[in-house]
Scaffold this motif. Structure first.
Motif: not given
Lengths: 206, 256
Positions: A80-92, A94-97, A119-126
């Motif tokens: 079964t798929f475990v679906v995880v919703d997450a929110t990233w907020r980069a603080t320093q 541009q960060t790739s997660f 997604s298998t990864s994420a990327s965000a600007q601060p």
């Protein structure tokens, strides 16, 4: 200035041999690997915002699904798929997660799929919150007590990318009594494409 | 004996001949034969005469699970189809699919490419070879004036007509028709390993091999540790019956 050959004395020899032996003993018996490799684990639960120094992370929701439907394909789970919703907020900066992994109580590790818009990864600007959905195909006996491990470092090669770095480990909150219901539910989830998080998912902060 | 009388015969050869003459002169015919056999045995030793005979591959049959590295693999069948989902063959070809149940019995995820590489394309059944990138061999031959020495591997690969670069299989999850990339522990997937095959193939069976995988805890030759290494050793081999192409091609190779 001294001339001639230096004499090799018993005292000097003992000093050198003693120093080498002491060095070998330190390298062999001190648990230096643990000190070098161990990440800084930040534990939390669903809905809690965790401070990883390089980012703030909130797992906003956890669902299960038999089927994921995306724009161009549908993915069926082997378990079964475990679906995880997450929110990233980069603080320093541009960060790739790159790290996303579910671990069960037996220590087995599960990696996310990139199917159906997950997604298998994420990327965000601060400066803003970035919403991402991870989908992990897991067997029934992995559900109870499972945790999700999210970080900027990747988990391949025994978490090599996460050494001496902050790592979030979040309890998915699945109790043994819930497993039957979750497993038998025939849910279809359409993962949202990654994007700016709404206010409800921490997007209005800061 | 012409060589021995030359002005500068090899010193070792001269010495050797003298030793042989001196030893053999006092020998009976039987002794000479025995000595000759012993000398021959010693001479073939460096060429692997005493190496262990390679272990034969275990049989691979439909419906019997086998252990392949971190996977338990049960081959269900082989089937042909005109096209399978997004995999469309060139005119004159069709798709060949080997349907198998694959379980990751380990504790960590594995890539589907690991099982794809462990089950190489069946040989001598008309699998369409991989198109080399930019056709290096052809380009080198067509432009002899470039002066570039051709890559050593290319001429070596081209003489064997049926071998050159048979492609790795596309691994498709039959349940949903998508390419599957990660096989998580404890899960069984019914997958199709798919190759493009020439229509000239008309056999009832295909020879299928499963190569051995070895766990590398710490690699001596590279910085990579903890991975499954594909060995050049056939672990399982068998003849798998092929179901003929269905009249109505479908993405699902194993719908029946």
């Amino acid at each position: 200035m001294r001339h001639g050959r230096r004499r090799i004395t018993w005292k000097g020899t003992a000093l050198v041999v003693g120093a080498v032996t002491a060095g070998c003993a330190l390298v062999t018996y001190l648990p230096q690997d643990a000190g070098v490799d161990t990440p800084f684990i930040v534990e939390g639960e669903v809905g809690e915002t965790l401070d990883l120094t390089y980012a703030k992370l909130t797992v906003t929701e956890v669902r299960v699904a038999d089927t994921l439907t995306g724009l161009s394909e549908a993915a069926a789970a082997g378990g079964t798929f475990v679906v995880v919703d997450a929110t990233w907020r980069a603080t320093q900066g541009q960060t790739s997660f790159g790290g996303a992994e579910v671990t069960d109580r037996q220590g087995r590790r599960f990696w996310p799929t990139n199917q159906a818009g997950c997604s298998t990864s994420a990327s965000a600007q601060p400066g803003y919150a970035w919403r991402t959905t991870y989908c992990f195909d897991v067997p029934r006996d992995a559900l109870a007590g499972a945790t999700v491990r999210l970080a900027r470092g990747g988990q391949s090669e025994d978490h090599a990318g996460q050494r001496r770095d902050a790592v979030a480990v979040i309890d998915l909150g699945i109790t043994p009594s819930e497993v039957d219901t979750l497993w038998e539910a025939e849910e279809t989830v359409s993962p949202e494409a990654p994007g700016y998080a709404p206010a409800s998912a921490g997007g209005s902060e800061g | 004996m012409k060589h021995a009388r030359n002005d500068g015969p090899d010193l070792a050869f001269r010495l050797g001949r003298r030793v042989v003459t001196a030893v053999a002169d006092d020998m009976s015919t039987t002794q000479r034969v025995v000595a000759g056999v012993v000398a021959a045995l010693v001479a073939i030793s460096p060429f692997g005469a005493w190496n262990e005979v390679e272990p034969q591959a275990d049989p691979l049959t439909v419906g019997t699970p086998v252990e392949v590295g971190p996977f338990e693999v049960t081959v269900e069948k082989a089937a042909t189809a005109d096209e399978l989902g997004h995999l469309v063959p060139a005119p004159g070809n069709h798709m060949l699919a080997v349907v198998a149940h694959v379980t990751n019995t380990g504790e960590v995820p594995e890539y589907s490419s690991t099982i794809g590489e462990a089950i190489p394309a069946p040989e001598n059944v008309g699998i369409i070879p991989e198109a080399p990138l930019g056709e290096p061999g052809t380009v080198t031959e067509a432009a002899p004036g470039t002066g570039d020495a051709p890559d050593g591997a290319d001429p070596a690969a081209s003489p064997s007509p049926d071998e050159p670069g048979l492609p790795s299989a596309s691994v498709v999850n039959i349940e949903d028709g998508t390419s599957i990339r990660i096989l998580n522990p404890g899960l069984t997937y019914r997958v199709a390993l798919i190759w493009e095959q020439s229509d000239t193939f008309s056999g009832d069976v295909i020879p299928l091999r499963i190569m051995a995988l070895e766990w590398i805890e710490e690699s001596a030759g590279s910085l990579d540790n903890e991975y499954w290494l594909l060995l050049d050793e056939v672990a399982f081999a068998g003849q798998i019956p092929v179901e003929p192409a269905k009249p109505a091609p479908d993405a699902d190779a194993g719908a029946q």
